[in-house]
Design an enzyme around this catalytic site. Structure first.
Site, PDB file in Angstrom:
ATOM      1  N   ASP A  69       0.848  -1.197   0.000  1.00  0.00           N
ATOM      2  CA  ASP A  69       0.000   0.000   0.000  1.00  0.00           C
ATOM      3  C   ASP A  69       0.879   1.241   0.000  1.00  0.00           C
ATOM      4  O   ASP A  69       2.010   1.230   0.478  1.00  0.00           O
ATOM      5  CB  ASP A  69      -0.969   0.000   1.186  1.00  0.00           C
ATOM      6  CG  ASP A  69      -0.385  -0.578   2.466  1.00  0.00           C
ATOM      7  OD1 ASP A  69       0.822  -0.873   2.486  1.00  0.00           O
ATOM      8  OD2 ASP A  69      -1.129  -0.729   3.440  1.00  0.00           O
ATOM      9  N   HIS A  96       3.893   2.742   5.334  1.00  0.00           N
ATOM     10  CA  HIS A  96       3.678   2.385   3.934  1.00  0.00           C
ATOM     11  C   HIS A  96       4.885   2.725   3.070  1.00  0.00           C
ATOM     12  O   HIS A  96       5.043   2.160   1.988  1.00  0.00           O
ATOM     13  CB  HIS A  96       2.417   3.059   3.390  1.00  0.00           C
ATOM     14  CG  HIS A  96       1.163   2.580   4.045  1.00  0.00           C
ATOM     15  ND1 HIS A  96      -0.094   2.994   3.652  1.00  0.00           N
ATOM     16  CD2 HIS A  96       0.950   1.722   5.079  1.00  0.00           C
ATOM     17  CE1 HIS A  96      -1.008   2.415   4.412  1.00  0.00           C
ATOM     18  NE2 HIS A  96      -0.392   1.639   5.294  1.00  0.00           N
ATOM     19  N   GLU A 128      -5.764   3.462   3.768  1.00  0.00           N
ATOM     20  CA  GLU A 128      -6.166   4.056   5.040  1.00  0.00           C
ATOM     21  C   GLU A 128      -7.580   4.627   5.048  1.00  0.00           C
ATOM     22  O   GLU A 128      -8.221   4.676   6.097  1.00  0.00           O
ATOM     23  CB  GLU A 128      -5.191   5.183   5.425  1.00  0.00           C
ATOM     24  CG  GLU A 128      -3.769   4.725   5.701  1.00  0.00           C
ATOM     25  CD  GLU A 128      -3.629   3.995   7.019  1.00  0.00           C
ATOM     26  OE1 GLU A 128      -4.611   3.915   7.781  1.00  0.00           O
ATOM     27  OE2 GLU A 128      -2.524   3.486   7.286  1.00  0.00           O
ATOM     28  N   HIS A 154       2.621  -6.118   6.946  1.00  0.00           N
ATOM     29  CA  HIS A 154       2.475  -4.846   7.636  1.00  0.00           C
ATOM     30  C   HIS A 154       3.581  -4.751   8.665  1.00  0.00           C
ATOM     31  O   HIS A 154       3.865  -5.712   9.381  1.00  0.00           O
ATOM     32  CB  HIS A 154       1.116  -4.726   8.325  1.00  0.00           C
ATOM     33  CG  HIS A 154       0.722  -3.295   8.554  1.00  0.00           C
ATOM     34  ND1 HIS A 154       1.444  -2.444   9.363  1.00  0.00           N
ATOM     35  CD2 HIS A 154      -0.285  -2.555   8.031  1.00  0.00           C
ATOM     36  CE1 HIS A 154       0.873  -1.252   9.344  1.00  0.00           C
ATOM     37  NE2 HIS A 154      -0.168  -1.286   8.542  1.00  0.00           N
TER      38      HIS A 154
END
Length: 375
Positions: A69, A96, A128, A154
């Site tokens: 992302d 990110h 987000e 993540h």
């Protein structure tokens, strides 16, 4: 890419955080870097501010997807550095910039030699705020490039560099944003009987909403109902005729999320009747369904990382964080995992400061995993 080059890229991206679907400078920078990986079997497409890079395999049996992302957050950075955000009021406070940099490193590693299978690298906007993964899927942005299995990470500030963690099944929660407006009749503080106090009504709504978790949710399941804002009133001697509330629902299953949403609506209707006012409840889940890791892909990933030298693998606990990768995993089997970055401050903090050593660590070990799938 060598470590210094990867860190330089991360810092360049860190300087230009942009909110979802406005990642214009970010997209331009990513395309420049991708263009430097000049291979005849790479094909690039864009979707709004997103980028899809397809690595054509020599004799493909499947397409393996990797997602990174690319959006930032509306947070004013408090970490002072030479690469501090130049976009005042915005920051890569969720890591990110790490996700993008690792994605670029993996793309280069996977394209040194044409693989047997196809690989798709997705640089996805709007994680987000707008569930960009859902938007791309629903707009058929993938087309024939839709992967057969999808992977993504993540960063985790609470884990040391060198640590990878995940689990089979639910990793992250389903989330839903809540916006509520109460409208009644305001008036003078000395004459409450002639008014309709929306502060009292709003307080009652918040208190009743807390009973959803305590009295409607199975104790062995998880749910959170939190109101983060409550705005009402203009003066000490004026009874408020309007109140606005906002909050979030977080649950470990989609079924529980839907139940909680329904109970919020019902409580709102009850407040409207009992306080003789109007209550408008707006629920916005978008694509933030639970992140549910596929059993087969995740067990294979876990087995690989457990045997990977210098990787400390841990089985993760379920977290109430939300992630729109859950939507893509509801359509394509795959796995999401934590990558330790050892920051003294957490995700979404203005002082979030991840350790850059995690970048080359991630590229090294994750690229080996992705290459292991090329059979």
């Amino acid at each position: 890419m060598i470590q210094d080059k990867l860190i330089d890229i991360r810092r360049e991206l860190h300087k230009i955080p942009e909110i979802g679907l406005e990642e214009v400078k970010t997209q331009k920078k990513l395309i420049e870097i991708i263009a430097s990986i000049d291979k005849s079997y790479l094909e690039v497409k864009t979707w709004k501010t997103g980028i899809l890079v397809f690595v054509h395999g020599s004799a493909p049996d499947k397409t393996i997807g990797w997602r990174a992302d690319i959006d930032g957050l509306p947070i004013t950075e408090e970490v002072v550095s030479d690469f501090q955000s130049t976009h005042i009021g915005f920051m890569h406070a969720c890591g990110h910039d790490f996700h993008m940099t690792i994605g670029l490193g993996l793309l280069e590693q996977l394209s040194f030699k044409q693989p047997k299978n196809n690989y798709l690298f997705l640089f996805q906007p709007a994680e987000e705020n707008e569930a960009g993964g859902m938007l791309m899927y629903e707009d058929n942005a993938f087309g024939s490039w839709l992967p057969d299995e999808f992977y993504g990470l993540h960063v985790n500030p609470d884990l040391p560099v060198g640590t990878i963690a995940t689990r089979v099944g639910t990793l992250f929660a389903a989330t839903c944003e809540v916006q509520i407006t109460l409208k009644g009749k305001g008036g003078h503080a000395a004459f409450p009987h002639a008014s309709n106090d929306m502060i009292v009504a709003g307080m009652s709504l918040v208190q009743q909403a807390q009973t959803i978790v305590s009295r409607n949710v199975n104790p062995v399941e998880g749910a959170v109902v939190t109101f983060g804002t409550f705005h009402a009133g203009t003066a000490t001697n004026v009874i408020a005729g309007v109140a606005t509330l906002s909050g979030t629902i977080r649950t470990l299953t989609e079924e529980m999320n839907q139940l909680t949403q329904q109970r919020i609506k019902e409580i709102g209707a009850g407040i409207a009747k009992s306080f003789n006012c109007e209550v408008d409840v707006f629920l916005d889940q978008k694509g933030y369904v639970p992140v549910i890791n596929n059993k087969e892909t995740t067990e294979n990933f876990m087995s690989f990382m457990e045997h990977e030298e210098s990787v400390v693998f841990k089985e993760a606990e379920v977290a109430m964080t939300g992630e729109d990768f859950g939507y893509l995993l509801s359509k394509v089997p795959g796995t999401m995992f934590w990558l330790g970055v050892d920051s003294p401050f957490g995700l979404h903090s203005a002082k979030f400061d991840p350790n850059e050593e995690a970048i080359t660590f991630g590229v090294e070990h994750i690229s080996r995993f992705l290459q292991s799938l090329d059979k």
